[in-house]
Structure formats: C-alpha cells, structure tokens
Design an enzyme around this catalytic site. Structure first.
Site, PDB file in Angstrom:
ATOM      1  N   ARG A 105       0.869  -1.259   0.126  1.00 25.32           N
ATOM      2  CA  ARG A 105      -0.013  -0.139   0.109  1.00 25.32           C
ATOM      3  C   ARG A 105       0.885   1.207   0.120  1.00 25.32           C
ATOM      4  NH1 ARG A 105      -5.246   0.549   4.063  1.00 25.32           N
ATOM      5  NH2 ARG A 105      -3.268   1.329   5.396  1.00 25.32           N
ATOM      6  N   THR A 109      -1.765   7.458  -0.076  1.00 20.96           N
ATOM      7  CA  THR A 109      -2.984   7.064  -0.570  1.00 20.96           C
ATOM      8  C   THR A 109      -3.622   5.782  -0.324  1.00 20.96           C
ATOM      9  OG1 THR A 109      -1.964   5.951  -2.688  1.00 20.96           O
ATOM     10  CG2 THR A 109      -2.103   8.325  -2.861  1.00 20.96           C
ATOM     11  N   ASP A 201      -0.123  -1.624  12.353  1.00 19.19           N
ATOM     12  CA  ASP A 201       0.536  -2.131  11.163  1.00 19.19           C
ATOM     13  C   ASP A 201       0.855  -3.628  11.097  1.00 19.19           C
ATOM     14  OD1 ASP A 201       2.345  -2.946   9.041  1.00 19.19           O
ATOM     15  OD2 ASP A 201       1.925  -0.792   8.201  1.00 19.19           O
ATOM     16  N   ASP A 204       4.394  -4.331  10.362  1.00 18.08           N
ATOM     17  CA  ASP A 204       5.706  -4.002  10.919  1.00 18.08           C
ATOM     18  C   ASP A 204       5.780  -4.436  12.435  1.00 18.08           C
ATOM     19  OD1 ASP A 204       6.470  -2.006   9.217  1.00 18.08           O
ATOM     20  OD2 ASP A 204       5.196  -0.237   9.790  1.00 18.08           O
TER      21      ASP A 204
HETATM   22  C1  PRP Z   1      -1.084  -4.564   4.630  1.00 20.84           C
HETATM   23  C2  PRP Z   1      -2.077  -6.077   4.904  1.00 20.84           C
HETATM   24  C3  PRP Z   1      -2.957  -5.900   3.610  1.00 20.84           C
HETATM   25  C4  PRP Z   1      -3.045  -4.544   3.177  1.00 20.84           C
HETATM   26  C5  PRP Z   1      -4.637  -4.318   3.677  1.00 20.84           C
HETATM   27  O1  PRP Z   1      -0.048  -4.864   3.840  1.00 20.84           O
HETATM   28  O2  PRP Z   1      -1.137  -6.951   4.838  1.00 20.84           O
HETATM   29  O3  PRP Z   1      -2.117  -6.596   2.596  1.00 20.84           O
HETATM   30  O4  PRP Z   1      -2.324  -3.715   4.186  1.00 20.84           O
HETATM   31  O5  PRP Z   1      -4.771  -3.083   3.411  1.00 20.84           O
HETATM   32  P1  PRP Z   1      -6.081  -2.692   2.415  1.00 20.84           P
HETATM   33  O6  PRP Z   1      -7.149  -3.404   2.486  1.00 20.84           O
HETATM   34  O7  PRP Z   1      -6.314  -1.176   2.470  1.00 20.84           O
HETATM   35  O8  PRP Z   1      -5.514  -2.963   0.748  1.00 20.84           O
HETATM   36  P2  PRP Z   1       0.958  -3.553   3.443  1.00 20.84           P
HETATM   37  O9  PRP Z   1       0.487  -2.876   2.096  1.00 20.84           O
HETATM   38  O10 PRP Z   1       1.042  -2.425   4.434  1.00 20.84           O
HETATM   39  O11 PRP Z   1       2.208  -4.366   3.096  1.00 20.84           O
HETATM   40  P3  PRP Z   1       3.058  -5.322   4.034  1.00 20.84           P
HETATM   41  O12 PRP Z   1       2.464  -6.499   4.264  1.00 20.84           O
HETATM   42  O13 PRP Z   1       4.276  -5.364   3.193  1.00 20.84           O
HETATM   43  O14 PRP Z   1       3.261  -4.420   5.285  1.00 20.84           O
HETATM   44  N1  URA Z   2      -2.603  -2.598   6.989  1.00 22.22           N
HETATM   45  C1  URA Z   2      -2.332  -2.872   8.242  1.00 22.22           C
HETATM   46  O1  URA Z   2      -1.206  -3.763   8.569  1.00 22.22           O
HETATM   47  N2  URA Z   2      -3.075  -2.583   9.381  1.00 22.22           N
HETATM   48  C2  URA Z   2      -4.222  -1.817   9.062  1.00 22.22           C
HETATM   49  O2  URA Z   2      -4.909  -1.353   9.988  1.00 22.22           O
HETATM   50  C3  URA Z   2      -4.516  -1.777   7.653  1.00 22.22           C
HETATM   51  C4  URA Z   2      -3.723  -2.069   6.701  1.00 22.22           C
END
Ligand code: PRP
Ligand code: URA
Length: 210
Positions: A105, A109, A201, A204
């Site tokens: 993400r 945005t 997150d 993280d």
């Molecule tokens: C997080 C999570 C999902 C997404 C959800 O990943 O693991 O894939 O956000 O959000 P959405 O429904 O609004 O798309 P992120 O993009 O933060 O990446 P990461 O897993 O590498 O931390």
């Molecule tokens: N991704 C995350 O890891 N947490 C949230 O709350 C939304 C998106």
C-alpha cells in the site's frame, strides 16, 4: 449478486490470540506466536469444507477406513504480512503448494501496487486459500483475487485476522463468490486507512520494522 459469505470464526482460542495481537505492548516474538496460533484455527475453519476422498490404510492390526484431502490445496500469502500466517497453514496441509503475491500500500494514498507474483500451475483444479491478516480498504485483497482469477483459480477462500466493513464490502462487490473467514469485522477505517481499533500495522509489528 449474492453477497460474499463472511464467516465469523468465534472460537475462544481465536479471541485469546487476537487480544494478544491487538495489545500494543506485545513484542514481535509474542506477536509472531499469536499470529501462528490464530492462523491455525482460522485455516482449520476455512478448510472445513474441502472435499475428501475415502481411503483405507493398513494399521499394524488391519485395515482402517478413513478420509484424506481429495483436492490439491494452494496457499497464497499476500506479502509481506501474509507470510506470518504461512507456517500455520503448512502445519495443517504440509503438501500444499504455495504461491506468492507481493502487494504494497502506498503510505499516502493507501492504494496497493503489485511488485511480485509467482503462482503454481493448474489453479483451476485446486482449492486456493489466500492469506492476508488485514482487510482494510479491500484494495489489496481485490488486486490479489483479480490476479488469482486471471490465473485460473475457481475455488478461493480467504482468511484474515481483522477486517473492516469497507474491505468486506469491496470484496463483496468484486468477488462475491469468495468466502472470507475472519474473527472480527472492526468498526471503521481512520483517515490513514488503518483499521480502528484494529491492531496497527501488522507487517511492521510482525517484523519489528516500526
Ligand atoms: C497490509 C496488509 C494488507 C493490506 C490491507 O499490507 O497486509 O495486504 O495492508 O490494506 P487494504 O485492504 O487497504 O489494501 P501492506 O501494504 O501494509 O504491506 P506489508 O504487508 O508489506 O506490510
Ligand atoms: N494494514 C495494516 O497492517 N493494518 C491496517 O490497519 C490496515 C492495513
């Protein structure tokens, strides 16, 4: 269109692990263990409806009838946070094939963009279990499901650990045939598109990259 089926997994052990994940004082090591614990339970629930085949095996004392998985299972973690659920699923289905989808993400945005994809062949003959702990706006889930369907997947279930109403609605709109398994649908998204109360997150916290 029929609304997407959301299965709320309401097991005491699921909630016990979820509250550990939500607690902001949980360190990465305990967070990882709780993620595995909850994922085992969610995956077991999601796979409850997979087809089995009748078999007979010989025990040391004679033939015993039983059942084994009748179809190939493919598990697809959405990177990176979905990797925190993978070992749990492989514990349950050791011979599952594994596909990977990398989505990230945008911090401003919240729009997800794809940076990686590697999927096994013959998805049309497999039961696909997509794993991603957070279903927030639903953008990542819909992008991953689009990709799986373009690759031929016909039977898809997804498990997440926390969902938001917006994410469920988006999956419902674009992929009404996909079953979602989650312990909870939280209240809302905040201005940064994080789930509230959520757990922060996930990636993280899993990897200590805060
Ligand atoms: C997080 C999570 C999902 C997404 C959800 O990943 O693991 O894939 O956000 O959000 P959405 O429904 O609004 O798309 P992120 O993009 O933060 O990446 P990461 O897993 O590498 O931390
Ligand atoms: N991704 C995350 O890891 N947490 C949230 O709350 C939304 C998106």
């Amino acid at each position: 269109m029929t609304p997407v089926p959301v299965h709320l997994v309401d097991h005491p052990l699921v909630h016990d692990a979820l509250i550990t994940l939500r607690d902001k004082s949980t360190p990465p090591e305990a967070f990882r263990r709780a993620a595995t614990r909850i994922s085992v339970l969610l995956a077991a629930e999601a796979l409850q409806t997979v087809k089995t085949t009748d078999v007979t095996v010989d025990t040391p004392l004679g033939p015993a009838p039983g059942r084994m998985l009748g179809r190939d299972v493919v598990v697809v973690p959405v990177l990176r946070a979905g990797l925190g659920m993978l070992d749990a699923v492989l514990e349950l289905v050791p011979d599952a094939r594994v596909g990977h989808i990398g989505l990230q993400r945008d911090e401003m945005t919240a729009v997800a963009s794809q940076y990686y994809s590697k999927l096994p062949a013959r998805l049309d003959q497999s039961d696909v279990l997509m794993i991603d702990p957070m279903l927030a706006t639903g953008g990542s889930a819909v992008a991953a499901l689009d990709l799986l369907e373009r690759a031929g997947a016909l039977s898809i279930r997804m498990i997440c650990i926390v969902a938001a109403p917006e994410g469920v609605a988006l999956v419902e709109k674009h992929h009404p045939q996909v079953d979602i398994y989650t312990p909870v649908v939280d209240r809302e998204l905040n201005a940064h598109k994080y789930i509230v109360p959520g757990l922060g997150d996930f990636g993280d916290r899993l990897y200590g990259t805060i």
